[in-house]
Design a protein around this motif. Structure first.
Motif, PDB file in Angstrom:
ATOM      1  N   ILE A 178     -18.514  99.071  75.498  1.00 56.39           N
ATOM      2  CA  ILE A 178     -19.653  98.136  75.454  1.00 56.39           C
ATOM      3  C   ILE A 178     -19.260  96.774  76.037  1.00 56.39           C
ATOM      4  CG2 ILE A 178     -21.303  96.980  73.916  1.00 56.39           C
ATOM      5  CD1 ILE A 178     -20.790  99.309  71.908  1.00 56.39           C
ATOM      6  N   GLY A 179     -18.046  96.379  75.841  1.00 58.41           N
ATOM      7  CA  GLY A 179     -17.578  95.061  76.297  1.00 58.41           C
ATOM      8  C   GLY A 179     -16.191  94.779  75.761  1.00 58.41           C
ATOM      9  N   SER A 180     -15.883  93.507  75.598  1.00 56.24           N
ATOM     10  CA  SER A 180     -14.557  93.164  75.085  1.00 56.24           C
ATOM     11  C   SER A 180     -14.591  91.842  74.328  1.00 56.24           C
ATOM     12  CB  SER A 180     -13.573  93.067  76.247  1.00 56.24           C
ATOM     13  OG  SER A 180     -12.345  92.564  75.793  1.00 56.24           O
ATOM     14  N   LEU A 181     -13.838  91.819  73.241  1.00 52.48           N
ATOM     15  CA  LEU A 181     -13.683  90.558  72.496  1.00 52.48           C
ATOM     16  C   LEU A 181     -12.264  90.021  72.645  1.00 52.48           C
ATOM     17  CD1 LEU A 181     -15.522  91.449  69.143  1.00 52.48           C
ATOM     18  CD2 LEU A 181     -16.232  89.696  70.753  1.00 52.48           C
ATOM     19  N   TYR A 210     -12.980  85.806  73.665  1.00 57.09           N
ATOM     20  CA  TYR A 210     -13.011  84.909  72.505  1.00 57.09           C
ATOM     21  C   TYR A 210     -11.614  84.913  71.883  1.00 57.09           C
ATOM     22  CZ  TYR A 210     -17.924  85.783  73.364  1.00 57.09           C
ATOM     23  OH  TYR A 210     -19.142  85.915  73.972  1.00 57.09           O
ATOM     24  N   TRP A 220     -15.371  90.306  54.260  1.00 58.31           N
ATOM     25  CA  TRP A 220     -16.422  91.169  54.804  1.00 58.31           C
ATOM     26  C   TRP A 220     -16.786  90.749  56.218  1.00 58.31           C
ATOM     27  CZ3 TRP A 220     -18.420  95.469  52.277  1.00 58.31           C
ATOM     28  CH2 TRP A 220     -17.904  95.660  50.984  1.00 58.31           C
ATOM     29  N   PHE A 221     -16.866  89.463  56.428  1.00 61.57           N
ATOM     30  CA  PHE A 221     -17.164  88.962  57.771  1.00 61.57           C
ATOM     31  C   PHE A 221     -16.030  89.327  58.727  1.00 61.57           C
ATOM     32  CE2 PHE A 221     -17.392  85.979  61.246  1.00 61.57           C
ATOM     33  CZ  PHE A 221     -18.746  85.759  61.436  1.00 61.57           C
ATOM     34  N   TYR A 267     -13.763  91.726  58.589  1.00 64.12           N
ATOM     35  CA  TYR A 267     -13.624  93.138  58.958  1.00 64.12           C
ATOM     36  C   TYR A 267     -14.838  93.636  59.737  1.00 64.12           C
ATOM     37  CZ  TYR A 267      -9.270  92.649  56.758  1.00 64.12           C
ATOM     38  OH  TYR A 267      -8.009  92.177  56.492  1.00 64.12           O
ATOM     39  N   GLY A 268     -15.930  92.926  59.627  1.00 63.15           N
ATOM     40  CA  GLY A 268     -17.058  93.187  60.540  1.00 63.15           C
ATOM     41  C   GLY A 268     -16.654  92.816  61.955  1.00 63.15           C
ATOM     42  N   TYR A 269     -15.992  91.663  62.060  1.00 66.94           N
ATOM     43  CA  TYR A 269     -15.479  91.213  63.358  1.00 66.94           C
ATOM     44  C   TYR A 269     -14.453  92.220  63.896  1.00 66.94           C
ATOM     45  CZ  TYR A 269     -12.317  88.750  66.497  1.00 66.94           C
ATOM     46  OH  TYR A 269     -11.502  88.414  67.552  1.00 66.94           O
ATOM     47  N   MET A 274     -12.197  85.032  62.224  1.00 64.46           N
ATOM     48  CA  MET A 274     -12.259  85.571  63.593  1.00 64.46           C
ATOM     49  C   MET A 274     -10.910  85.826  64.248  1.00 64.46           C
ATOM     50  SD  MET A 274     -15.279  83.684  65.664  1.00 64.46           S
ATOM     51  CE  MET A 274     -14.761  84.329  67.234  1.00 64.46           C
ATOM     52  N   ALA A 316     -14.064  95.372  63.179  1.00 65.03           N
ATOM     53  CA  ALA A 316     -14.720  96.632  63.559  1.00 65.03           C
ATOM     54  C   ALA A 316     -15.322  96.501  64.959  1.00 65.03           C
ATOM     55  CB  ALA A 316     -15.800  96.991  62.538  1.00 65.03           C
ATOM     56  N   ALA A 317     -15.980  95.381  65.208  1.00 60.08           N
ATOM     57  CA  ALA A 317     -16.562  95.149  66.538  1.00 60.08           C
ATOM     58  C   ALA A 317     -15.455  94.990  67.585  1.00 60.08           C
ATOM     59  CB  ALA A 317     -17.451  93.905  66.503  1.00 60.08           C
ATOM     60  N   VAL A 367     -16.189  97.844  70.298  1.00 60.93           N
ATOM     61  CA  VAL A 367     -16.828  97.557  71.593  1.00 60.93           C
ATOM     62  C   VAL A 367     -15.967  98.060  72.757  1.00 60.93           C
ATOM     63  CG1 VAL A 367     -18.269  95.624  70.873  1.00 60.93           C
ATOM     64  CG2 VAL A 367     -15.940  95.164  71.636  1.00 60.93           C
TER      65      VAL A 367
END
Lengths: 172, 281
Positions: free
Chosen positions: B143-146, B150, B126-127, B129-131, B201, B133-134, B138
């Motif tokens: 909005i930005g970039s991952l 990171y 869950w964590f 796929y939350g990551y 992550m 999704a973001a 984003v």
């Protein structure tokens, strides 16, 4: 199940926050080196409140360019800087890579991909107080033979107020 | 193929897993970085980037999106290869070949046990796929970039490169570099099992886990024979990605499992094996 959904939402939220965070002390410039002056995808914006800045410049060499390129940080009187070239530690010689010496890339030719790190430090004033450099700096790449520019990377050091104004203009 | 043959083969991969990770690291990490030099590169950034090409950014045209695939053609090949092989054979890239996750895991073995952090209470899928999704969201909404900010694939090779190159040192002379280093240390070297970064992550790991999950009925996976399981719980302690649940019925979460074989090796009841769906010992 409730805990799992909370974890999912929390992860989305945390990473959206992380993605929007700009530290202001580093940037990345994507560029092309060409005989016609090169092209940088976008300028690098940094906030001028830091004691150390680093910018990575990644560029491809196009247009059958071949030669040696001198790299200079223009308008750098209030800032000291170093340029580092990212190269293999042990070169196995599969591909002929340019050589970097005294801020000059030797043997650059079309097809080469280069990655350079520019590390900048503001100079202290005569009272040994830190100064906050401001304005536009340019990392310029000049062909050593013709002295023509093959790439210019604009780097802006901005104050917090300028950043806020820019943000406001962007939102309107 | 009989189950005995399968497990014998598995034992070889389990026994020599750290050696295989070591070889993979020589191929991918400084000072040699052999594979990157074949294409004139020296790290995962650029041609070999496995993370960035798949992200659609706000304002991007279709042409620009696919130009990203051309720019990172080796990264695309690597990622597609990982997803394809995972579908049939499980996540061997993650468990045996990935130099980034592998080094973090090996590094965590050096860290004393009392310093290690246990992340197993976090529902990893869950964590993750939350990551993810973001990660896509984003960029899509501008909005930005991952992607680069990171990135474990940028950080770990430079942790080795820093011993030899000032360019790699420059990576850490900035806030983002320090944060990346902290994440790798915190979620890798100081994590119990050393795989919290991979499990929470890593976007490649997240996509790879989906391929693993979709292919669970077709391909070979780590499996538990629930009838043979004596519910001792040793496998839960040994699992580096906290993928085993004994709940009502012993089962492996294929959205997290990597076939490291630690559980198979540790199981006193021989209830865990690597094989196809429906193959019962």
């Amino acid at each position: 199940m409730k805990k799992k959904i909370i974890v999912f939402i929390a992860a989305v939220f945390v990473f959206i926050m992380a993605a929007t965070q700009k530290w202001g002390d580093s940037g990345h410039a994507l560029a092309l080196i060409t005989v016609k002056g090169g092209k940088c995808r976008h300028p690098v914006y940094l906030s001028n409140t830091h004691g150390l800045y680093s910018v990575i410049i990644t560029a491809r060499v196009l247009s059958h360019y071949q030669g040696n390129v001198k790299i200079i940080l223009e308008r750098a009187s209030d800032i000291s800087h170093n340029i580092y070239f990212s190269e293999p530690v042990i070169d196995l010689g599969f591909k002929k890579l340019p050589e970097f010496k005294n801020n000059t890339l030797y043997g650059l030719k079309a097809g080469h991909k280069i990655a350079l790190w520019l590390v900048m430090r503001p100079k202290n004033d005569i009272c040994k107080q830190s100064v906050y450099p401001k304005g536009k700096y340019t990392l310029a790449f000049y062909d050593t033979k013709t002295n023509n520019s093959v790439l210019k990377v604009p780097i802006f050091l901005r104050s917090k107020i300028e950043e806020k104004n820019e943000h406001r203009q962007h939102n309107h | 193929m009989s189950i005995d043959n399968i497990t014998t083969k598995k034992r070889f991969l389990t026994r020599y897993r750290y050696l295989i990770i070591g070889f993979a690291s020589v191929f991918f990490l400084p000072p040699l970085a052999f594979l990157f030099q074949l294409t004139g590169d020296n790290n995962f950034c650029g041609t070999w980037c496995p993370r960035m090409f798949m992200v659609w950014r706000e304002g991007m045209s279709v042409k620009q999106y696919f130009m990203g695939y051309l720019r990172s053609y080796m990264g695309v090949t690597l990622t597609m290869g990982i997803l394809f092989t995972t579908f049939f054979f499980s996540r061997y890239w993650c468990s045996h070949l990935c130099p980034v996750g592998g080094i973090m895991e090996i590094g965590s073995r050096i860290v004393p046990r009392f310093l290690k952090i246990d992340f197993s209470k976090i529902p990893a899928s869950w964590f993750r796929y939350g990551y993810l999704a973001a990660y896509f969201g984003v960029a899509l909404f501008g909005i930005g970039s991952l992607c680069c900010n990171y990135c474990n694939f940028a950080t770990v090779p430079r942790m080795f490169g820093v011993l030899f190159s000032k360019a790699d040192l420059a990576y850490f002379l900035r806030t983002a570099g320090i944060i990346n280093l902290a994440l790798v240390l915190f979620l890798g070297f100081f994590a119990k099992g050393g795989r919290a970064y991979c499990n929470l992550m890593c976007p490649i790991g997240a996509l790879d886990a989906l391929s693993n999950w979709f292919g669970v009925r077709f391909g070979k996976r780590m499996r538990i024979d629930a009838f043979q399981c004596n519910r001792c719980g040793i496998c839960i302690d040994t699992c580096i990605v906290w993928a085993i649940d004994l709940g009502e019925k012993a089962q492996i979460d294929h959205l997290s499992c990597i076939p490291c074989g630690k559980c198979e090796k540790a199981c006193p009841a021989n209830a865990i094996y690597y094989g196809k769906f429906g193959l019962v010992k």
